[in-house]
Structures are given as C-alpha cells and as structure tokens.
Design a protein around this motif. Structure first.
Motif, mmCIF file in Angstrom:
data_model
loop_
_atom_site.group_PDB
_atom_site.id
_atom_site.type_symbol
_atom_site.label_atom_id
_atom_site.label_comp_id
_atom_site.label_asym_id
_atom_site.label_seq_id
_atom_site.Cartn_x
_atom_site.Cartn_y
_atom_site.Cartn_z
ATOM 1 N N LYS A 82 0.867 -1.177 0.000
ATOM 2 C CA LYS A 82 0.000 0.000 0.000
ATOM 3 C C LYS A 82 0.901 1.223 0.000
ATOM 4 O O LYS A 82 1.848 1.301 0.778
ATOM 5 C CB LYS A 82 -0.878 0.015 1.247
ATOM 6 N N GLU A 83 0.624 2.138 -0.912
ATOM 7 C CA GLU A 83 1.344 3.405 -0.982
ATOM 8 C C GLU A 83 0.308 4.517 -1.062
ATOM 9 O O GLU A 83 -0.404 4.613 -2.063
ATOM 10 C CB GLU A 83 2.277 3.445 -2.190
ATOM 11 N N ASP A 85 -2.897 6.275 -1.119
ATOM 12 C CA ASP A 85 -4.277 5.840 -1.358
ATOM 13 C C ASP A 85 -4.373 4.790 -2.464
ATOM 14 O O ASP A 85 -5.391 4.697 -3.150
ATOM 15 C CB ASP A 85 -5.147 7.051 -1.732
ATOM 16 N N THR A 86 -3.310 3.997 -2.639
ATOM 17 C CA THR A 86 -3.298 2.975 -3.683
ATOM 18 C C THR A 86 -2.820 1.651 -3.112
ATOM 19 O O THR A 86 -1.858 1.604 -2.356
ATOM 20 C CB THR A 86 -2.381 3.397 -4.853
ATOM 21 N N TYR A 88 -1.551 -2.284 -4.221
ATOM 22 C CA TYR A 88 -0.947 -3.003 -5.339
ATOM 23 C C TYR A 88 -0.848 -4.489 -5.004
ATOM 24 O O TYR A 88 -0.430 -4.849 -3.905
ATOM 25 C CB TYR A 88 0.479 -2.503 -5.605
ATOM 26 N N SER A 103 -3.797 -2.758 -9.433
ATOM 27 C CA SER A 103 -3.762 -1.646 -8.486
ATOM 28 C C SER A 103 -5.158 -1.057 -8.380
ATOM 29 O O SER A 103 -5.931 -1.061 -9.342
ATOM 30 C CB SER A 103 -2.763 -0.573 -8.906
ATOM 31 N N ALA A 105 -6.657 2.535 -6.930
ATOM 32 C CA ALA A 105 -6.377 3.873 -6.405
ATOM 33 C C ALA A 105 -7.702 4.523 -6.021
ATOM 34 O O ALA A 105 -8.687 4.417 -6.756
ATOM 35 C CB ALA A 105 -5.652 4.708 -7.456
ATOM 36 N N GLU A 107 -9.872 7.964 -4.662
ATOM 37 C CA GLU A 107 -9.908 9.425 -4.593
ATOM 38 C C GLU A 107 -11.281 9.856 -4.088
ATOM 39 O O GLU A 107 -12.305 9.561 -4.717
ATOM 40 C CB GLU A 107 -9.653 10.019 -5.983
ATOM 41 N N THR A 117 -9.916 3.801 -9.273
ATOM 42 C CA THR A 117 -9.283 3.490 -10.557
ATOM 43 C C THR A 117 -8.613 2.134 -10.415
ATOM 44 O O THR A 117 -7.769 1.941 -9.536
ATOM 45 C CB THR A 117 -8.242 4.552 -10.942
#
Length: 176
Positions: A82-83, A85-86, A88, A103, A105, A107, A117
């Motif tokens: 996790k990076e 708000d995404t 993987y 992934s 993402a 928002e 996304t």
C-alpha cells in the motif's frame, strides 16, 4: 522457465464512481478475502508468507471458463503493498508462467463518494497456444488476448459491483 513462444494478455484501466466513503471502501478492499468472495473466477486468495523485503505474499487461484474446452486453472503469487491511497498486488517476477499486476487507487470526491481506478494486467506465457485452449494455435495470440481483455473488463466491473453491494449490506445491517 524457458522462453514462452505463445503469450496471451490483457490490460485494462477502469474508473468507477462508488457511493461509499473512501476510508470505509479502502478498508473493505484492503482485505484479500474480498477478492476471493466477490471477484468472479477467483477461487482463493491465500496468504503465502512474506517477500524478502517483508511484504505480504498471496497466492491467487483462478479458474477461467473456456468455450469448448476445460477451464484454465491458474495460480499466481503476488506481493501486496500500500502506498498512500493505492493498493498493489504485483506478481513476483520469478519465472511464473502467469503474471498479474493489479492496483486500486482511491480518490474522495464527496463525503460519501469515491472514484476507484483499477489497473489490471494479466499475462499468460506458454510454449504453445494449445496449452491454453485446444484451438489456441488457430485462434492466435491477438484474438485470444482481445477476448481476455473483454472478459477482464466485465470481471472488474462485476467485482466492484459485488463488493460495493456487500459493503452496503454490511452497513445497513450495522445501522438496523
């Protein structure tokens, strides 16, 4: 792994407008079991220890129905991270014949609205098309890849619809 002579794959990007608050949605989709429960053709997502850099590993098990043939059974080992708000899930590049990179993402658009996304890439590497389908050599890589991409798009859409519906039911049960 020997160099594969037949490669089939697809890549999609889809943006969904989800009527759920971002942190609730992220918490729900951070659980790999959510994919197992709500993504079509995913039979299991099992913890598989940790990578060399300490990230969680998961083995994904798929069973993809094929027209006029037995289903394709796939196993893909991925690393989760996790990076911001995404999220993987990335396949380990260790000679696996099946590759997946996914992934999600998130928002926030409004208090109860989130854009998600999803980028999803799947590649299958084989010595011949017949390893994927009895008519694989005749259908060819391009045709099979186009079919795969179309199926991936519908699976991604169905997954998010199923997951959002389940989250809404959980929220309604909490509030009753």
């Amino acid at each position: 792994m020997q160099a594969a002579a037949f490669c089939v794959g697809g890549r999609i990007r889809a943006v969904y407008d989800v009527p759920v608050e971002k942190s609730r949605l992220m918490e729900f989709l951070a659980n790999p079991k959510t994919f197992e429960r709500y993504m079509p053709h995913v039979n299991a997502v099992r913890p598989h220890g940790e990578s060399q850099d300490g990230r969680p590993l998961y083995e994904w098990e798929y069973e993809i129905p094929m027209p006029l043939a037995a289903p394709i059974k796939l196993r893909i080992l991925t690393q989760y991270r996790k990076e911001g708000d995404t999220f993987y899930h990335s396949a380990l590049r260790n000679g696996q014949p099946n590759m997946m990179d996914c992934s999600l993402a998130f928002e926030a658009i409004a208090p109860e609205q989130t854009f998600v996304t999803m980028d999803l890439t799947i590649e299958l590497h084989r010595q011949s098309g017949a390893e994927l389908h009895p008519l694989g050599a005749l259908m060819g890589e391009a045709f099979m890849s186009a079919q795969m991409k179309s199926k991936m798009q519908s699976i991604a859409t169905q997954f998010l619809q199923n997951a959002v519906g389940a989250l809404a039911r959980c929220e309604a049960a909490k509030n009753s």
